[in-house]
Design a protein around this motif. Structure first.
Motif, PDB file in Angstrom:
ATOM      1  N   GLU A  79       0.880  -1.091   0.057  1.00  0.00           N
ATOM      2  CA  GLU A  79       0.014  -0.050   0.101  1.00  0.00           C
ATOM      3  C   GLU A  79       0.993   1.344   0.153  1.00  0.00           C
ATOM      4  N   GLY A  82       2.468   1.474  -3.406  1.00  0.00           N
ATOM      5  CA  GLY A  82       1.472   1.851  -4.376  1.00  0.00           C
ATOM      6  C   GLY A  82       0.981   3.409  -4.311  1.00  0.00           C
ATOM      7  N   GLY A  86       1.851   6.249  -7.089  1.00  0.00           N
ATOM      8  CA  GLY A  86       0.592   6.525  -7.729  1.00  0.00           C
ATOM      9  C   GLY A  86      -0.439   5.231  -8.455  1.00  0.00           C
ATOM     10  N   ARG A  87      -0.384   4.225  -7.975  1.00  0.00           N
ATOM     11  CA  ARG A  87      -0.905   3.112  -8.482  1.00  0.00           C
ATOM     12  C   ARG A  87      -2.488   3.277  -8.197  1.00  0.00           C
ATOM     13  N   PRO A  88      -3.315   2.519  -9.313  1.00  0.00           N
ATOM     14  CA  PRO A  88      -4.647   2.916  -9.088  1.00  0.00           C
ATOM     15  C   PRO A  88      -5.374   1.974  -7.899  1.00  0.00           C
ATOM     16  N   THR A  89      -6.486   2.355  -7.575  1.00  0.00           N
ATOM     17  CA  THR A  89      -6.833   1.416  -6.367  1.00  0.00           C
ATOM     18  C   THR A  89      -8.419   0.577  -6.955  1.00  0.00           C
ATOM     19  N   MET A  90      -8.133  -0.678  -6.367  1.00  0.00           N
ATOM     20  CA  MET A  90      -9.083  -1.594  -6.922  1.00  0.00           C
ATOM     21  C   MET A  90      -9.738  -2.441  -5.823  1.00  0.00           C
ATOM     22  N   ARG A  94      -4.411  -0.650  -3.434  1.00  0.00           N
ATOM     23  CA  ARG A  94      -3.560  -0.363  -4.612  1.00  0.00           C
ATOM     24  C   ARG A  94      -3.600  -1.726  -5.512  1.00  0.00           C
ATOM     25  N   SER A  95      -3.594  -1.533  -6.627  1.00  0.00           N
ATOM     26  CA  SER A  95      -3.413  -2.712  -7.462  1.00  0.00           C
ATOM     27  C   SER A  95      -2.174  -2.527  -8.359  1.00  0.00           C
ATOM     28  N   TRP A  96      -1.564  -3.543  -8.535  1.00  0.00           N
ATOM     29  CA  TRP A  96      -0.160  -3.541  -9.436  1.00  0.00           C
ATOM     30  C   TRP A  96      -0.357  -4.278 -10.733  1.00  0.00           C
ATOM     31  N   ASP A 101      -0.483  -8.296  -8.984  1.00  0.00           N
ATOM     32  CA  ASP A 101      -1.540  -8.763  -7.698  1.00  0.00           C
ATOM     33  C   ASP A 101      -1.235 -10.330  -7.226  1.00  0.00           C
TER      34      ASP A 101
END
Length: 428
Positions: A79, A82, A86-90, A94-96, A101
């Motif tokens: 987290e 991420g 600036g990784r997006p949230t899912m 935080r999603s990689w 993931d």
């Protein structure tokens, strides 16, 4: 010649004096406390450590809590990383991406391995390798053979299930290829992490839980069945057939662990099953993100999977018998240390420094005039007659089962040099 006879007579006169010497010089016959240890089957290897019924309970808490804490640390690191990148949230996290993931999920299971080793070593007081097998380690050649036996079984089983699922789908459902670049990175990730993830599940369920129960109970069946149910429950509830399939898998792998004395057979099948199924999913767009697991099997897939597991188990047991794979043994038991008699000066004229009589945990007995008794290469075998140094003449060194007796006598060194290595009765 005359001097040699005089030396021999002097030695023969001194030997009875050493044997019958009263206190405070000590007894010439010393009982060595070397208790024999019976071989242990795999599910009872926790008994190789320190005694205490509570140790298995405390160790289970250490495994569960330690694994949970390590998982929280891993998620927190993900987290924070991420957030910084600036990784997006899912789903609130935080999603990689699909590959990242999946890697995080596999790694969160793999970190259970060190917690099992720590619990075995520091709570139960036994070598961590005893969780792997009765040899105190993973037997690599046996593991390689099991991988070779599992490969055709897994390929055929998953191939048949994939073919049946493809025939059952409607014509409107199309499979989209992810591309070689994405597939390559996913494959590298699976090669690195799937063996650790599969081994971690085996170490927790077939290793730790079975041996924790085996520390209390002798029957292997009582050790096998609970972990099989817990293994199925850990994968969640999908269908009845999926739950039955997982219970059968856990039970068969537990039986193989007991009958082959280690986790190699179960790790091999578990690793190849997960790697091939996830490798196929890595080539299909969106397949790695799917939440579907083995717990969601229908009855057809469960029947195919159970049949393949039975074939694999029978093959492994046949090869184990042919190759003499040990199912029991003393797997690197904690060393009790060398049993040592401190230096002792016998009351004889011109006697050298005190001699140590040593017996290690394997029952070997020897004598040494060195103070560094840990160096067993310097031992003199305890046999009748003069030693090459002419300083020690053990006339009685016997091993009687669990009780060993060793008698040593110190003979004086002659002024002209060491005594010849000849038995006393050969001298005239």
């Amino acid at each position: 010649m005359l001097s040699w006879v005089l030396i021999t007579v002097k030695v023969d006169m001194l030997m009875p004096m050493s044997i019958n010497t009263p206190e405070p010089y000590g007894r010439p016959v010393v009982q060595l406390d070397l208790d024999p240890v019976a071989p242990l089957p795999f599910h009872q290897l926790a008994r190789a450590g320190r005694n205490g019924w509570w140790r298995s309970l405390v160790g289970t808490v250490v495994v569960a809590v330690g694994g949970f804490l390590l998982m929280m640390v891993l998620i927190a690191a993900s987290e924070i990383g991420g957030l910084v990148l600036g990784r997006p949230t899912m789903d609130g996290m935080r999603s990689w991406g699909s590959v990242g993931d999946t890697a995080l999920e596999l790694l969160s299971i793999a970190i259970a391995i060190p917690t099992v080793f720590v619990a075995a070593r520091w709570v139960q007081g036994r070598p961590a390798g005893t969780v792997s097998s009765v040899a105190g380690r993973l037997r690599r050649r046996w593991l390689g053979l099991c991988l070779g036996l599992a490969l055709p079984v897994v390929v055929v089983s998953l191939g048949v299930m994939f073919l049946l699922s493809t025939l059952g789908e409607s014509s409107g459902d199309e499979v989209e290829w992810v591309g070689w670049r994405s597939f390559f990175f996913a494959l590298i990730m699976l090669i690195l992490l799937v063996p650790l993830q599969a081994a971690a599940e085996e170490y927790v369920f077939r290793g730790w839980l079975m041996q924790a129960v085996g520390a209390w109970l002798r029957s292997p069946w009582i050790a096998v069945l609970p972990q099989a149910v817990l293994f199925a429950a850990a994968h969640g509830w999908g269908t009845v057939w999926g739950f039955v399939d997982l219970v059968v898998f856990g039970a068969l792998m537990g039986i193989l662990a007991v009958r082959t004395g280690g986790l190699e057979a179960s790790i091999a099948l578990h690793t190849l099953n997960n790697f091939i199924s996830m490798g196929v999913a890595a080539g299909i767009k969106g397949a790695l993100e799917s939440d579907e697991t083995a717990a969601d099997m229908d009855w057809v897939s469960a029947a195919i999977d159970i049949s393949s597991m039975l074939i694999y188990a029978a093959t492994v047991l046949w090869f184990a018998r042919r190759r003499g794979i040990a199912a029991a043994g003393i797997a690197a038991l904690p060393a009790r240390g060398a049993h040592e008699i401190p230096p002792h000066h016998w009351p004889v004229g011109g006697a050298p420094l005190g001699v140590r009589v040593i017996a290690d945990s394997s029952g070997s007995v020897g004598v040494s005039d060195r103070r560094d008794t840990a160096d067993t290469s310097q031992w003199t075998p305890a046999t009748s007659g003069f030693t090459q140094t002419g300083q020690v003449e053990p006339t009685d060194a016997r091993l009687h089962g669990p009780e060993q007796a060793c008698t040593d006598h110190v003979a004086p060194r002659p002024a002209g040099g060491p005594l010849a290595p000849q038995p006393p009765d050969a001298l005239s």
